[in-house]
Design a protein around this motif. Structure first.
Motif, PDB file in Angstrom:
ATOM      1  N   UNK A 237       0.824  -1.224   0.000  1.00 58.33           N
ATOM      2  CA  UNK A 237       0.000   0.000   0.000  1.00 58.33           C
ATOM      3  C   UNK A 237       0.849   1.262   0.000  1.00 58.33           C
ATOM      4  N   UNK A 238       1.945   1.265   0.750  1.00 57.22           N
ATOM      5  CA  UNK A 238       2.796   2.458   0.821  1.00 57.22           C
ATOM      6  C   UNK A 238       3.433   2.758  -0.530  1.00 57.22           C
ATOM      7  N   UNK A 239       3.856   1.721  -1.231  1.00 59.32           N
ATOM      8  CA  UNK A 239       4.449   1.923  -2.561  1.00 59.32           C
ATOM      9  C   UNK A 239       3.398   2.429  -3.544  1.00 59.32           C
ATOM     10  N   UNK A 240       2.198   1.875  -3.453  1.00 59.88           N
ATOM     11  CA  UNK A 240       1.113   2.330  -4.321  1.00 59.88           C
ATOM     12  C   UNK A 240       0.822   3.803  -4.092  1.00 59.88           C
ATOM     13  N   UNK A 241       0.729   4.198  -2.844  1.00 65.36           N
ATOM     14  CA  UNK A 241       0.439   5.591  -2.514  1.00 65.36           C
ATOM     15  C   UNK A 241       1.531   6.528  -3.020  1.00 65.36           C
ATOM     16  N   UNK A 242       2.783   6.108  -2.859  1.00 63.12           N
ATOM     17  CA  UNK A 242       3.902   6.938  -3.299  1.00 63.12           C
ATOM     18  C   UNK A 242       3.880   7.128  -4.813  1.00 63.12           C
ATOM     19  N   UNK A 243       3.525   6.096  -5.546  1.00 66.35           N
ATOM     20  CA  UNK A 243       3.492   6.203  -7.006  1.00 66.35           C
ATOM     21  C   UNK A 243       2.315   7.063  -7.461  1.00 66.35           C
ATOM     22  N   UNK A 244       1.170   6.908  -6.830  1.00 64.83           N
ATOM     23  CA  UNK A 244       0.036   7.773  -7.160  1.00 64.83           C
ATOM     24  C   UNK A 244       0.377   9.231  -6.888  1.00 64.83           C
ATOM     25  N   UNK A 245       1.004   9.487  -5.750  1.00 69.37           N
ATOM     26  CA  UNK A 245       1.364  10.867  -5.409  1.00 69.37           C
ATOM     27  C   UNK A 245       2.324  11.458  -6.440  1.00 69.37           C
ATOM     28  N   UNK A 246       3.289  10.650  -6.880  1.00 68.20           N
ATOM     29  CA  UNK A 246       4.251  11.144  -7.870  1.00 68.20           C
ATOM     30  C   UNK A 246       3.581  11.427  -9.209  1.00 68.20           C
ATOM     31  N   UNK A 247       2.716  10.529  -9.652  1.00 69.59           N
ATOM     32  CA  UNK A 247       2.013  10.733 -10.925  1.00 69.59           C
ATOM     33  C   UNK A 247       1.158  12.006 -10.878  1.00 69.59           C
ATOM     34  N   UNK A 248       0.416  12.196  -9.807  1.00 66.05           N
ATOM     35  CA  UNK A 248      -0.473  13.362  -9.739  1.00 66.05           C
ATOM     36  C   UNK A 248       0.304  14.658  -9.605  1.00 66.05           C
TER      37      UNK A 248
END
Length: 235
Positions: free
Chosen positions: A168-179
């Motif tokens: 979950x933490x990796x998913x959140x970090x990637x979403x944050x970077x994309x946005x």
């Protein structure tokens, strides 16, 4: 030295796919095929398996720019039980480097036996290896539409829940970077696509048929045009 594996560059409508195919050919040597414009993502992947003569082969997206230093001749075959190995790719708009858009080494039989998943290659039988080495750059930001589509599809799938079992933490970090995408060409469209993809996942994540529209190029282009206009499609 030439790679022991055949290779396929798989493209649909990427503007510089021919140039990237030539680059891939120079770096890998051997047999490097180019499959372009096939309707249906699952069908296109399965057709790749029929183009090659080696049981394991390199598979590159139509916007993948291979690093000229990639040591193709030193790549080991996949071990028993492993269907695919993924090398990382540099993302030009958000600073991430991970498997998105990266080079793959894949088994022909795994593609023939592929199941159903939105992220199509997540449905391969067997294990997937993720390398820490970087093989090149994913040049998806070749137009406003292509940048938007990348952000939309990736963040919709991340927001729904990674089909590779990502933490979950990796998913959140990637979403944050994309946005927060702000580097390189058309980064604002990638960021917009990311935000809109998250919203789509919240609407459609539980409806498998509706969510599979992520693999429909006509649907994606219509959605982009409705939100951002015909001029942006053309760049």
């Amino acid at each position: 030295m030439t790679s022991a594996f055949d290779a396929v560059l798989l493209s649909y409508d990427e503007p510089v796919a021919n140039m990237l195919h030539r680059r891939l050919n120079r770096v890998l040597g051997g047999t490097v095929k180019h499959l372009h414009g096939v309707q249906g993502m699952r069908r296109a992947y399965r057709l790749c398996a029929e183009l090659v003569d080696t049981e394991q082969f390199f598979l590159a997206d139509g916007d993948f720019s291979i690093d000229t230093r990639f040591p193709a001749a030193d790549v080991d075959p996949l071990a028993d039980g492993v269907s695919m190995r993924v090398w990382r790719a540099v993302n030009p708009v958000n600073g991430l480097t991970y498997g998105y858009g990266g080079l793959k080494l894949i088994r022909r039989d795994a593609l023939r036996e592929m199941g159903e998943a939105i992220d199509v290659l997540a449905a391969l039988p067997g294990k997937v290896e993720f390398c820490q080495e970087t093989a090149g750059t994913t040049l998806f930001n070749q137009s406003p539409y292509h940048a938007w589509k990348a952000g939309f599809r990736e963040c919709a799938m991340l927001a729904r829940g990674s089909e590779y079992g990502m933490a979950d933490a990796d998913t959140r970090a990637r979403i944050d970077a994309w946005t927060a995408s702000k580097e390189g060409d058309f980064a604002t469209y990638a960021a917009a696509g990311a935000r809109e993809g998250i919203a789509f996942a919240h609407e459609a994540a539980l409806d498998a048929v509706r969510f599979d529209a992520l693999n429909d190029p006509a649907w994606l282009k219509d959605r982009f045009t409705a939100a951002h206009g015909e001029q942006a499609v053309a760049g």
